[in-house]
Design an enzyme around this catalytic site. Structure first.
Site: not given
Ligand SMILES: [Fe+2]
Ligand SMILES: [Fe+2]
Length: 267
Positions: A11, A42-43, A71-72, A157, A182, A184
């Site tokens: 990520d 995603e981030n 999810n983000h 993820h 996910h 991190h």
């Molecule tokens: Fe993430």
């Molecule tokens: Fe995530």
């Protein structure tokens, strides 16, 4: 042996994460000369979500072949970016807010003409309610990928180590590389599993590690102390680029090498 080298980065957290690319990607190319460049985005946009500008920066400026998410993915509330006009921008195929699982995988070719597939899945344990079964989704998508595409890569993820390992174990004969994203936090368990599949439970993030999972420590600590959630900003200190390098035999899809990589600075 027709070997394909894959770079997969975890990520990417906001501009500090994107700065890591600027700083270390040239060195990675020199050290490893990857054929396939993958990153979880995603981030990427200030800690949550993706914008078209950043997506084009990742693919055109930095040369990433496929950007996975999690999810983000909808953090910047721009679903139009994700409606399939960029087939190499993937959504978690089984996430509750992704109705078309086709948006969760793509098939591409390397510069030397080797086909590969990338699949993006999401877990259910300690994740948003309503995500569909990742085990079923994996099998359904793998069945849609032609046999001739022997290199298959999964970004799983998820929050929970056991779920990520179980998912990987369930596909180990059909997949070249399965990595988690996910949390991190990089895990130290990269290995070749079942003599065929490269695996790591989490790639870790590419972002600032003087942080709480990439974001400013103070706001996160305050949340745990008081329950009040503020807008989190990406932290800046101790930028690290984390991921794996995997080498795969293009003929059989068998992974024969996987190594964690970390390029880091303490300022
Ligand atoms: Fe993430
Ligand atoms: Fe995530």
């Amino acid at each position: 042996l027709n070997s394909v080298t894959i770079l997969a980065l975890g990520d990417l957290i906001g501009s500090p994460g994107r700065d890591c690319l600027k700083r270390w990607l040239p060195q990675i190319k020199e050290d490893w000369n990857p054929d396939i460049f993958l990153v979880n985005g995603e981030n990427a946009a200030s800690g949550s979500g993706m914008t078209e500008k950043i997506f084009l920066e990742l693919t055109q400026k930095y040369g990433f072949d496929v950007v996975t998410t999690g999810n983000h993915w909808l953090g910047k509330k721009n679903p139009e970016l994700f409606l399939g006009q960029h087939r190499n921008l993937l959504l978690p195929a089984n996430m509750y807010n992704v109705s078309d699982p086709s948006l969760g995988f793509c098939i591409r070719k390397t510069a030397s003409g080797v086909s590969y597939a990338v699949i993006n899945l999401i877990g259910r344990v300690y994740m948003q309610q309503g995500n569909r079964c990742p085990f079923k989704a994996a099998q359904e998508i793998l069945a849609r990928i032609p046999k001739s595409v022997s290199i298959r890569i999964i970004d799983m993820h998820g929050e929970v180590t056991s779920e990520k390992q179980a998912l990987a174990y369930s596909v180990k004969d059909l997949v070249s590389l399965c990595y988690g994203t996910h949390t991190h936090c990089p895990t130290a368990d990269e290995r070749i599993w079942g003599d065929r599949m490269g695996y790591i439970t989490d790639l870790g993030m590419t972002g600032a590690y003087d942080s709480i999972i990439g974001m400013q420590k103070e706001a996160s600590l305050e949340y745990f102390l008081t329950g009040h959630k503020k807008e989190y900003e990406p932290a800046r200190g101790h930028p690290w680029l984390c991921g794996v390098i995997a080498k795969v035999d293009a003929g059989t899809g068998r992974c024969y090498f996987i190594e964690r990589i970390r390029y880091s600075s303490m300022v």
